[in-house]
Motif scaffolding. Structure first.
Motif, PDB file in Angstrom:
ATOM      1  N   LEU A  62      18.332  38.873 -21.847  1.00 28.62           N
ATOM      2  CA  LEU A  62      18.580  39.949 -20.875  1.00 28.62           C
ATOM      3  C   LEU A  62      18.949  41.247 -21.588  1.00 28.62           C
ATOM      4  CD1 LEU A  62      18.897  40.897 -17.963  1.00 28.62           C
ATOM      5  CD2 LEU A  62      21.252  40.046 -18.016  1.00 28.62           C
ATOM      6  N   CYS A  63      19.813  41.160 -22.594  1.00 28.94           N
ATOM      7  CA  CYS A  63      20.206  42.353 -23.352  1.00 28.94           C
ATOM      8  C   CYS A  63      18.994  42.999 -24.027  1.00 28.94           C
ATOM      9  CB  CYS A  63      21.241  41.994 -24.417  1.00 28.94           C
ATOM     10  SG  CYS A  63      22.856  41.542 -23.795  1.00 28.94           S
ATOM     11  N   PHE A  64      18.226  42.175 -24.709  1.00 27.40           N
ATOM     12  CA  PHE A  64      17.088  42.682 -25.464  1.00 27.40           C
ATOM     13  C   PHE A  64      16.042  43.279 -24.527  1.00 27.40           C
ATOM     14  CE2 PHE A  64      14.226  42.702 -29.115  1.00 27.40           C
ATOM     15  CZ  PHE A  64      15.124  42.805 -30.161  1.00 27.40           C
ATOM     16  N   SER A  65      15.809  42.625 -23.393  1.00 27.79           N
ATOM     17  CA  SER A  65      14.807  43.111 -22.449  1.00 27.79           C
ATOM     18  C   SER A  65      15.247  44.425 -21.820  1.00 27.79           C
ATOM     19  CB  SER A  65      14.559  42.060 -21.365  1.00 27.79           C
ATOM     20  OG  SER A  65      14.040  40.871 -21.920  1.00 27.79           O
ATOM     21  N   THR A  66      16.532  44.528 -21.509  1.00 25.41           N
ATOM     22  CA  THR A  66      17.049  45.773 -20.930  1.00 25.41           C
ATOM     23  C   THR A  66      16.935  46.921 -21.921  1.00 25.41           C
ATOM     24  OG1 THR A  66      18.625  44.467 -19.621  1.00 25.41           O
ATOM     25  CG2 THR A  66      19.045  46.817 -19.810  1.00 25.41           C
ATOM     26  N   ALA A  67      17.308  46.663 -23.161  1.00 27.85           N
ATOM     27  CA  ALA A  67      17.178  47.703 -24.185  1.00 27.85           C
ATOM     28  C   ALA A  67      15.718  48.061 -24.417  1.00 27.85           C
ATOM     29  CB  ALA A  67      17.819  47.232 -25.490  1.00 27.85           C
ATOM     30  N   ALA A  68      14.841  47.048 -24.394  1.00 26.03           N
ATOM     31  CA  ALA A  68      13.410  47.307 -24.579  1.00 26.03           C
ATOM     32  C   ALA A  68      12.877  48.197 -23.468  1.00 26.03           C
ATOM     33  CB  ALA A  68      12.641  45.993 -24.632  1.00 26.03           C
ATOM     34  N   SER A  69      13.294  47.945 -22.229  1.00 19.30           N
ATOM     35  CA  SER A  69      12.843  48.783 -21.112  1.00 19.30           C
ATOM     36  C   SER A  69      13.305  50.218 -21.294  1.00 19.30           C
ATOM     37  CB  SER A  69      13.368  48.220 -19.786  1.00 19.30           C
ATOM     38  OG  SER A  69      12.684  47.036 -19.429  1.00 19.30           O
ATOM     39  N   ALA A  70      14.524  50.393 -21.799  1.00 20.77           N
ATOM     40  CA  ALA A  70      15.024  51.753 -22.061  1.00 20.77           C
ATOM     41  C   ALA A  70      14.141  52.460 -23.079  1.00 20.77           C
ATOM     42  CB  ALA A  70      16.469  51.689 -22.553  1.00 20.77           C
ATOM     43  N   THR A  71      13.729  51.724 -24.127  1.00 19.47           N
ATOM     44  CA  THR A  71      12.872  52.348 -25.142  1.00 19.47           C
ATOM     45  C   THR A  71      11.460  52.579 -24.612  1.00 19.47           C
ATOM     46  OG1 THR A  71      12.251  50.196 -26.096  1.00 19.47           O
ATOM     47  CG2 THR A  71      14.207  51.281 -26.987  1.00 19.47           C
ATOM     48  N   TYR A  72      10.979  51.704 -23.705  1.00 14.90           N
ATOM     49  CA  TYR A  72       9.657  51.918 -23.115  1.00 14.90           C
ATOM     50  C   TYR A  72       9.649  53.210 -22.299  1.00 14.90           C
ATOM     51  CZ  TYR A  72       8.451  47.078 -24.292  1.00 14.90           C
ATOM     52  OH  TYR A  72       8.192  45.903 -24.957  1.00 14.90           O
ATOM     53  N   ILE A  73      10.721  53.432 -21.525  1.00 14.87           N
ATOM     54  CA  ILE A  73      10.809  54.661 -20.735  1.00 14.87           C
ATOM     55  C   ILE A  73      10.846  55.874 -21.662  1.00 14.87           C
ATOM     56  CG2 ILE A  73      12.297  56.004 -19.203  1.00 14.87           C
ATOM     57  CD1 ILE A  73      13.100  53.409 -17.845  1.00 14.87           C
TER      58      ILE A  73
END
Length: 484
Positions: A229-240
């Motif tokens: 969950l942490c990694f996916s949330t951070a990944a979404s932030a970087t995708y944006i």
């Protein structure tokens, strides 16, 4: 509604949020951050001298490309019809006149342009005064926000473009409505695309250390789910952040131009806020795991940002970074639960993911070749590079299989697996799977992300399932004992 038999009065059209689905000032600030980031610290000084000064200073440093802006095509069609009927069209905007002039020249629709200059910010009452001076007292106005209410007060008719329900009700109660262009509110589906939640599947690599160690303790699984969950949330932030950084390139791409921020379905300011919120949430949760995981997550965010802002434009460096980022997911998973990652697994991962990254680049270049283009926009790749990238990708795939073969014959493998010779079946399946991906690429059937393609492709899922089955059998079943 207005009587269509009346002589048409001039139609004055706003730019930001009305003619386009974006705000050109925000777009200019993004360009300033990319081209001259130190100038961002001067913004408070410029703003203290007035918004018109700030816009002029920004316009001196960056140029917004009018052909890349996301226009409202339904409004443009209406304006073209009105222009053909002989109606005068005026572009009136708080944007700097350099931007407005380029937009008007690009569209070729407007008879005159009213915009902010160094002495006056053309917004609200100032815009109404300028319209009355240059156009006259009789005009219709097309707008989208509450800032346009002051202009509608002086207009004889209103054109509502993407206005909120409350604003639309207010304008309808006060003014005749000439035309309305509705815009559906961005829903969960739009945000799901912006967050690229389908890309979260890549973060399943975090679980690889548990699988290779055959450790499925409830505590480790719970920790890994939180890490996911942490990694996916951070990944979404970087995708944006990546989508915002790449707005210009995405808007000239046949598919990426439909992304929420590139198309204007979501405002840039919402993207910035969402990215910061997601990052804060990700690191807040990460501290509940361990400090090593926090360090790995921070390194991932930094490297991903470096990739998005610089390395992705550098030939070969981008694919090397992609393979490293994939491998980092495996290392991060091992750090989260305290499982040692062998050098065999790291070497195998680097070669496999380098091959997959090259599949992605070759697929993109092949698509460009089919469309008759010679190079990729925003990337240092040319179609002629396929002659090098293609064999390099195949060689990386075979190198991964060689590493797997060396691992099968290694002494530690004999200690960990009951029947290590069964792992040769894994090597055969790996050769088939990687070869199949490259054949799909050669046929033009590969999406630009091979990892996601493999998750959606039935054949790939079957092969991966067989790989897992072979590994389990090799670990738990002693074939030599059964044959005795």
């Amino acid at each position: 509604m207005l009587d269509s038999r009346q002589a048409p009065i001039p139609l004055v059209v706003d730019l930001d949020g009305t003619l386009t689905r974006t705000d050109t000032l925000v777009e200019s600030l993004l360009l300033l951050a990319k081209q001259s980031p130190l100038d961002l610290f001067r913004l408070p000084l410029w703003l203290a001298r007035g918004r018109e000064t700030m816009k002029s200073e920004i316009a001196r440093r960056v140029t917004v490309a009018p052909e890349q802006l996301p226009y409202r095509e339904e409004l443009l069609d209406y304006l073209r019809a009105e222009k053909a009927a002989g109606r005068e069209l005026v572009l009136a905007t708080a944007a700097h006149h350099s931007i407005a002039d380029r937009v008007a020249q690009h569209l070729g629709l407007f008879d005159r342009v009213l915009a902010t200059d160094g002495s006056r910010n053309l917004k609200g009452a100032n815009k109404l005064a300028a319209i009355r001076e240059q156009v006259g007292p009789a005009f219709a106005y097309a707008g989208d926000s509450t800032a346009d209410l002051a202009v509608w007060e002086g207009a004889q008719a209103a054109v509502l473009v993407g206005a909120s329900d409350s604003l639309a009700r207010t304008v309808r109660s006060r003014h005749p409505i000439e035309k309305e262009f509705e815009q559906p509110a961005a829903g969960l589906g739009t945000w799901r695309k912006a967050l690229r939640m389908h890309q979260w599947a890549k973060n399943l690599l975090l679980f690889v250390p548990l699988l290779t160690a055959f450790s499925f303790l409830p505590g480790d699984l719970a920790t890994m789910l939180l890490a996911f969950l942490c990694f996916s949330t951070a990944a979404s932030a970087t995708y944006i952040a990546n989508d915002l950084w790449d707005l210009g390139s995405d808007r000239v791409h046949p598919r990426k131009r439909l992304r929420p921020f590139a198309s204007g379905a979501l405002p840039i300011t919402s993207g910035v806020a969402a990215s910061l919120l997601l990052l804060c949430g990700a690191f807040g949760l990460a501290f509940t795991i361990n400090t090593g995981f926090v360090a790995m997550l921070l390194a991932y965010v930094i490297l991903t940002t470096a990739y998005s802002w610089w390395l992705k434009e550098r030939v070969l460096l981008d694919v090397l970074m992609l393979s490293l980022l994939y491998t980092m997911r495996i290392v991060t998973g091992s750090v989260a639960v305290g499982i040692h990652t062998t050098s065999w697994l790291l070497a195998f991962s680097l070669f496999v993911f380098l091959s997959l990254a090259l599949v992605k680049r070759c697929s993109e270049l092949q698509s460009l070749q089919q469309r008759g283009h010679a190079s990729a926009h925003g990337r240092d790749y040319r179609v002629v590079d396929l002659a090098v990238l293609w064999p390099m990708g195949l060689a990386s795939a075979l190198a991964a299989v060689v590493v797997l073969g060396l691992f099968i014959n290694a002494p530690e493998t004999e200690q960990r697996y009951a029947s290590p010779m069964l792992l040769w079946g894994l090597a055969g399946l790996m050769i088939y799977w990687l070869g199949r991906l490259w054949i799909k690429t050669a046929r033009g059937e590969m999406d630009d992300d091979p990892v996601l393609y493999a998750l959606k492709d039935r054949g790939s899922r079957l092969v991966v399932g067989l790989m897992v089955l072979v590994a389990i059998c090799a670990h738990f079943i002693d074939v030599s004992a059964l044959l005795q």
